[in-house]
Motif scaffolding. Structure first.
Motif, PDB file in Angstrom:
ATOM      1  N   MET A 163     -24.001  24.513  66.871  1.00  0.00           N
ATOM      2  CA  MET A 163     -23.258  23.955  65.747  1.00  0.00           C
ATOM      3  C   MET A 163     -23.260  24.936  64.584  1.00  0.00           C
ATOM      4  SD  MET A 163     -24.330  19.935  65.716  1.00  0.00           S
ATOM      5  CE  MET A 163     -26.094  20.282  65.643  1.00  0.00           C
ATOM      6  N   ASP A 164     -22.151  24.950  63.852  1.00  0.00           N
ATOM      7  CA  ASP A 164     -22.017  25.817  62.695  1.00  0.00           C
ATOM      8  C   ASP A 164     -22.256  25.032  61.413  1.00  0.00           C
ATOM      9  OD1 ASP A 164     -21.299  27.875  64.384  1.00  0.00           O
ATOM     10  OD2 ASP A 164     -19.156  27.490  64.181  1.00  0.00           O
ATOM     11  N   LYS A 165     -22.219  25.752  60.309  1.00  0.00           N
ATOM     12  CA  LYS A 165     -22.260  25.139  58.992  1.00  0.00           C
ATOM     13  C   LYS A 165     -21.168  25.785  58.166  1.00  0.00           C
ATOM     14  CE  LYS A 165     -25.791  28.463  57.619  1.00  0.00           C
ATOM     15  NZ  LYS A 165     -27.217  28.654  57.303  1.00  0.00           N
ATOM     16  N   ASP A 192     -23.987  21.012  56.618  1.00  0.00           N
ATOM     17  CA  ASP A 192     -24.337  20.887  58.028  1.00  0.00           C
ATOM     18  C   ASP A 192     -23.508  19.775  58.676  1.00  0.00           C
ATOM     19  OD1 ASP A 192     -26.179  22.901  57.821  1.00  0.00           O
ATOM     20  OD2 ASP A 192     -27.876  21.568  57.459  1.00  0.00           O
ATOM     21  N   ASN A 193     -23.597  19.663  59.995  1.00  0.00           N
ATOM     22  CA  ASN A 193     -22.835  18.681  60.781  1.00  0.00           C
ATOM     23  C   ASN A 193     -21.333  18.911  60.659  1.00  0.00           C
ATOM     24  OD1 ASN A 193     -25.206  17.521  61.611  1.00  0.00           O
ATOM     25  ND2 ASN A 193     -24.916  15.586  60.530  1.00  0.00           N
ATOM     26  N   GLN A 215     -19.325  19.565  62.823  1.00  0.00           N
ATOM     27  CA  GLN A 215     -18.565  19.016  63.946  1.00  0.00           C
ATOM     28  C   GLN A 215     -17.794  17.766  63.532  1.00  0.00           C
ATOM     29  OE1 GLN A 215     -21.869  19.027  63.769  1.00  0.00           O
ATOM     30  NE2 GLN A 215     -22.721  17.040  64.371  1.00  0.00           N
ATOM     31  N   TYR A 240     -25.538  27.904  62.614  1.00  0.00           N
ATOM     32  CA  TYR A 240     -26.430  26.906  62.045  1.00  0.00           C
ATOM     33  C   TYR A 240     -27.797  27.472  61.696  1.00  0.00           C
ATOM     34  CZ  TYR A 240     -29.040  22.566  61.472  1.00  0.00           C
ATOM     35  OH  TYR A 240     -29.813  21.564  60.967  1.00  0.00           O
TER      36      TYR A 240
END
Length: 437
Positions: A1-3, A392-393, A395, A420
């Motif tokens: 996951m990215d930020k 964050d999150n 997605q 992330y």
């Protein structure tokens, strides 16, 4: 996951093109199951929810292809589904339940795992069950799966206790292949419902009254194909960019919009002191002076949309005075308030009521998206905050916004996507520079 990382304080300037509507696209993709011939859709956003829905259709045996050159989608489903939608896909989005009506109407049977999506409150399926049962379907809940059967659907008069968009759409789709006339009273009036009705009529259905609270459907034996259908622009994406322009005291022109779909938001922004110019498919938003506090109550369309409430909370957090927000649709939609408080906002939540005391400025902080629109609100907050904001999150944001950071960078924003895991300042600067080139 990215930020997402945002260096705030930049006034947004320029033009942005709005993508096709997420919620309209998902419903129309479900309706394509009912078509006996090829369907070609245009202006469908390449977002996570659409990608998941495409995978669900493929799992049912449909042929689904996206053309890279123009982004159009081609869908063909000729045989009964070989299995029910996999749970790991259905749990990712609420709209998977919109396959219930189409599969039931065309094939006489549907098995749909209970859907997922953002945790923004209770979204029961009782009205879906009520409507489909009135058409002659037998529905049961077996181990977390909705099982529906019908030897043949019969039109009926159905009154919805609440103008649910999903229930209206499911019943309307099923009724297209039912015998006789179906009348849906207290139907949802959202533009996405109208878009679905227009698409169904393109397939050969006979739907009248969409956009009012009474929809009448004359059942037909079969539905054909549609060589070309363009999905309406996304009013929530457009609204998010409008609010971002106001929050940064910017000047932004939005293209590929339908202004009448945005009237509730436009009215509130004007009440707050924002300059808005409307044309046929274009809106200009300018905010250079001081803003006034306002009160907001979310309501079904044509009331103020619940999907814009979080973004407006972020904006109002720096408007001098006291603003009040009443959330009448989803009881868990104030989770973003806690994240905004990390940035210095002063918000008091009591049940479905939020009181926002405007502060002079927000400060960048590490925050977390709790749902799709909360993520968009944090982007708005990060754009107007001093310093750096890390979200964050991401997605959740990817579920509903196509190329959000790229579009914002075109307006001058300093926003980029980073892995992330934490990086050293030198590594993070390298990511920032490459994203801004």
């Amino acid at each position: 996951m990215d930020k997402l990382v945002i260096s705030g304080g930049i006034s947004l300037q320029g033009r942005v093109t709005i993508s096709g509507a997420k919620n309209a696209s998902l419903a129309i993709l479900c309706a394509a199951v009912m078509a006996g011939e090829l369907v070609t859709l245009e202006n469908v956003p390449d977002i996570r929810d659409v990608q998941v829905m495409m995978d669900i259709l493929r799992s049912l045996g449909a042929q689904v292809h996206r053309t890279p050159s123009n982004g159009s989608l081609r869908i063909l489903m000729t045989d009964p589904p070989v299995q029910m939608p996999p749970y790991h896909l259905a749990k990712q989005l609420r709209a998977s339940n919109l396959l219930l009506g189409p599969l039931l109407a065309r094939f006489g049977r549907a098995e749909i795992p209970l859907p997922g999506g953002c945790n923004i409150g209770t979204r029961p399926m009782d009205l879906h069950f009520k409507g489909l049962s009135a058409l002659g379907a037998r529905l049961e809940l077996e181990k977390g799966t909705v099982v529906a059967r019908a030897a043949g659907l019969q039109g009926n008069r159905i009154y919805l206790d609440f103008p649910s968009v999903g229930a209206t759409e499911n019943i309307m789709m099923a009724a297209c292949l039912a015998r006789g006339q179906t009348v849906i009273e207290n139907a949802a009036r959202e533009p996405e419902v109208v878009d679905l009705a227009n698409f169904l009529n393109c397939l050969g259905a006979r739907v009248r009254g969409a956009g009012t609270d009474v929809i009448k459907i004359e059942g037909v034996e079969t539905l054909g194909g549609c060589m070309r259908y363009a999905v309406i622009p996304d009013r929530i994406e457009a609204g998010t960019f409008m609010v971002a322009a106001v929050a940064t005291r910017g000047d932004v022109v939005l293209e590929n919009v339908i202004p009448r779909h945005l009237e509730p938001l436009i009215a509130k922004l004007r009440e707050a002191g924002v300059e808005i110019e409307e044309e046929e498919e274009r809106i200009r938003v300018r905010s250079t002076g001081s803003l006034r506090p306002i009160d907001i109550k979310t309501m079904p369309y044509p009331g103020f949309p619940t999907d814009m409430q979080s973004q407006m909370m972020a904006l109002l957090s720096t408007v001098p005075g006291t603003s009040v927000i009443v959330e009448n649709i989803f009881e868990n939609r104030f989770k973003v308030a806690d994240e905004l408080k990390r940035m210095g906002a002063r918000i008091k939540v009591e049940g479905r009521l939020a009181v926002v005391e405007g502060v002079e400025k927000l400060e960048g902080a590490c925050v977390r998206a709790t749902d799709l629109r909360a993520g968009a609100a944090l982007v708005v907050a990060g754009l107007m905050a001093e310093g750096e904001t890390r979200i964050d999150n991401v997605q959740y944001i990817d579920r509903g916004y196509f190329n959000l950071e790229q579009k914002l960078r075109m307006l001058g924003a300093r926003i980029w996507r980073a892995p992330y895991d934490e990086k050293t300042p030198a590594q993070d600067n390298a990511v920032r520079k490459s994203a801004l080139i």
